[in-house]
Design an enzyme around this catalytic site. Structure first.
Site, PDB file in Angstrom:
ATOM      1  N   HIS A  76       0.858  -1.221   0.004  1.00  0.00           N
ATOM      2  CA  HIS A  76      -0.170   0.046   0.174  1.00  0.00           C
ATOM      3  C   HIS A  76       0.865   1.209   0.037  1.00  0.00           C
ATOM      4  CE1 HIS A  76      -3.849   2.034   1.845  1.00  0.00           C
ATOM      5  NE2 HIS A  76      -3.045   2.720   1.108  1.00  0.00           N
ATOM      6  N   HIS A  80       1.429   4.850  -2.227  1.00  0.00           N
ATOM      7  CA  HIS A  80       0.946   5.851  -3.509  1.00  0.00           C
ATOM      8  C   HIS A  80       2.385   6.343  -3.889  1.00  0.00           C
ATOM      9  CE1 HIS A  80      -3.484   5.653  -2.271  1.00  0.00           C
ATOM     10  NE2 HIS A  80      -2.864   5.294  -1.334  1.00  0.00           N
ATOM     11  N   HIS A 102      -9.593   1.022  -1.256  1.00  0.00           N
ATOM     12  CA  HIS A 102      -9.480   1.783  -0.043  1.00  0.00           C
ATOM     13  C   HIS A 102     -10.925   1.723   0.667  1.00  0.00           C
ATOM     14  CE1 HIS A 102      -5.514   3.336  -1.197  1.00  0.00           C
ATOM     15  NE2 HIS A 102      -5.450   4.013  -0.270  1.00  0.00           N
ATOM     16  N   GLU A 130     -11.220   3.491   6.034  1.00  0.00           N
ATOM     17  CA  GLU A 130     -10.251   4.267   6.525  1.00  0.00           C
ATOM     18  C   GLU A 130     -10.964   5.240   7.303  1.00  0.00           C
ATOM     19  OE1 GLU A 130      -7.994   6.489   3.690  1.00  0.00           O
ATOM     20  OE2 GLU A 130      -6.379   7.072   5.034  1.00  0.00           O
ATOM     21  N   ASP A 159       1.862   3.667   2.666  1.00  0.00           N
ATOM     22  CA  ASP A 159       0.764   4.579   2.291  1.00  0.00           C
ATOM     23  C   ASP A 159       1.523   5.829   1.496  1.00  0.00           C
ATOM     24  OD1 ASP A 159      -1.758   5.449   1.691  1.00  0.00           O
ATOM     25  OD2 ASP A 159      -2.362   5.925   3.678  1.00  0.00           O
ATOM     26  N   ASP A 160       1.858   6.852   2.323  1.00  0.00           N
ATOM     27  CA  ASP A 160       2.410   8.244   1.577  1.00  0.00           C
ATOM     28  C   ASP A 160       3.571   8.559   2.274  1.00  0.00           C
ATOM     29  OD1 ASP A 160       0.269   8.862  -0.320  1.00  0.00           O
ATOM     30  OD2 ASP A 160      -0.802   8.600   1.364  1.00  0.00           O
TER      31      ASP A 160
HETATM   32  N1  HPA Z   1      -6.509   7.299   1.429  1.00  0.00           N
HETATM   33  C1  HPA Z   1      -7.207   7.766   0.227  1.00  0.00           C
HETATM   34  N2  HPA Z   1      -6.584   8.204  -0.778  1.00  0.00           N
HETATM   35  C2  HPA Z   1      -5.158   8.396  -0.756  1.00  0.00           C
HETATM   36  C3  HPA Z   1      -4.561   7.934   0.354  1.00  0.00           C
HETATM   37  C4  HPA Z   1      -5.240   7.389   1.714  1.00  0.00           C
HETATM   38  O1  HPA Z   1      -4.597   7.250   2.534  1.00  0.00           O
HETATM   39  N3  HPA Z   1      -3.299   8.340   0.031  1.00  0.00           N
HETATM   40  C5  HPA Z   1      -3.224   8.836  -1.380  1.00  0.00           C
HETATM   41  N4  HPA Z   1      -4.532   8.841  -1.716  1.00  0.00           N
HETATM   42 ZN    ZN Z   2      -3.593   4.714   0.455  1.00  0.00          ZN
END
Ligand code: HPA
Ligand code: ZN
Length: 343
Positions: free
Chosen positions: A23, A25, A203, A206, A284-285
């Site tokens: 996971h 991006h 996703h 969350e 994630d990021d």
């Molecule tokens: N959630 C939803 N969209 C996203 C995320 C995330 O954690 N990171 C980059 N786009």
């Molecule tokens: Zn994500």
């Protein structure tokens, strides 16, 4: 020599652990230093004076707060070489962290919307993935995400753009603003994606409710759930996820930075493992949330007092949940077993 503190021992164990990331991006791995370099190269103004100023702006109270800055950040990505540099920088970073395999999300609509051609994005990323394989020994695959705040029609057009490149894109996912944009909005797009042979993930849970996770399972027929934290609010949903062995790609530092959890001590990861859910750890990021794979493993291991067995389970779940070919999967599982025996 003084004996290593138990904490240091866990950190060393995490550093050496062979890991898989599921996971990530790629646009969220844009470090402020590269953002400045690309802005200069492409002769663009950005609303920050320094790298420190950029980092100080990364103070989010929810997902949308982050997304606003994430979409702004990606404006510096214009040319094929920019996408190459972004992707290769991420691979270089994780190769130093014993990440053996990574499955990377990209957001084509975040680029085509601003006039950057789909092929420019795809070619830059895939060329870096190829170099990552041969020069850094990190294997990878690519997953295209639809932006759920945009229309179903826009997602369908994006899927059609991807059809000639099925050899380069393994799967499709769903990201961006979750609340108000349930998986059911994209049921037809994912049905077509399944027919075309793409792997499927979304996703869900969350920020959104357990119903969104049910929809991802029943309507999109996902292979994995990205995040999935709020599944724990629904016992029947937990039972379904356990029964099906559906992996959850959990992102601890992301959850902290986006206030999905107040404190890492409250993070549900250990509970997920105790319930028998197939949880994995991911970043994630990483440029926005303060860490790559090892930082995520370490932060949550310390906050929840995870022992080596729990960390091995998380790493094994990552390998098993990956879309690797059977030979590659067996090789990684063997490597993990070897590491466990030597530890
Ligand atoms: N959630 C939803 N969209 C996203 C995320 C995330 O954690 N990171 C980059 N786009
Ligand atoms: Zn994500």
């Amino acid at each position: 020599m003084p004996k290593a503190e138990p904490q240091d021992e866990i950190d060393l164990f995490i550093e050496g652990l062979p890991k898989v990331e599921l996971h990530l991006h790629i646009e969220g791995s844009l470090e402020p230093e590269l953002m400045f370099e690309l802005a200069q190269r492409n002769k663009l103004e950005i609303p920050f004076k320094s790298v420190e100023e950029v980092r100080a702006a990364y103070d989010f109270s929810n997902l949308q707060d982050f997304l606003d800055i994430y979409y702004q950040g990606m404006n510096v990505l214009q040319k094929e070489q920019d996408f190459y540099d972004l992707t290769y920088a991420y691979l270089s970073q994780v190769s130093k962290q014993n990440v053996m395999h990574t499955e990377i999300f990209f957001d084509p609509q975040g680029h085509t919307e601003r006039g950057v051609p789909f092929e420019t994005v795809l070619n830059g990323i895939t060329r870096a993935l190829e170099d990552g394989r041969t020069k850094l020994y990190v294997t990878s695959s690519l997953i295209m995400c639809f932006l759920r705040h945009l229309s179903e029609e826009d997602a369908m057009k994006t899927l059609e753009q991807a059809l000639p490149y099925k050899d380069k894109i393994l799967g499709v996912g769903l990201d961006s603003s979750e609340m108000g944009h349930p998986p059911s909005k994209f049921a037809r797009v994912f049905e077509k994606a399944r027919e075309e042979g793409f792997r499927i993930m979304a996703h869900a849970g969350e920020e959104g409710p357990p119903e969104y996770v049910w929809e991802a399972l029943d309507q999109l027929q996902v292979d994995r759930i990205d995040h999935g934290n709020r599944s724990l609010e629904d016992e029947k949903l937990v039972a379904r996820l356990v029964k099906d062995g559906t992996p959850l790609t959990v992102c601890p530092l992301s959850n902290l930075k986006l206030c999905v959890v107040k404190d890492l001590h409250d993070h549900p990861l250990k509970k997920m493992l105790d319930l028998g859910l197939k949880a994995t750890i991911n970043s994630d990021d990483p440029a926005y949330f303060g860490g790559y794979m090892n930082e995520n493993y370490k932060a949550v291991a310390h906050a929840l007092n995870l022992d080596k067995d729990a960390l091995l389970t998380l790493a094994r779940n990552g390998i098993e949940a990956g879309f690797l070919d059977p030979v590659g999967k067996e090789a990684l599982l063997g490597q993990l077993d070897g590491y466990a025996k030597a530890a």
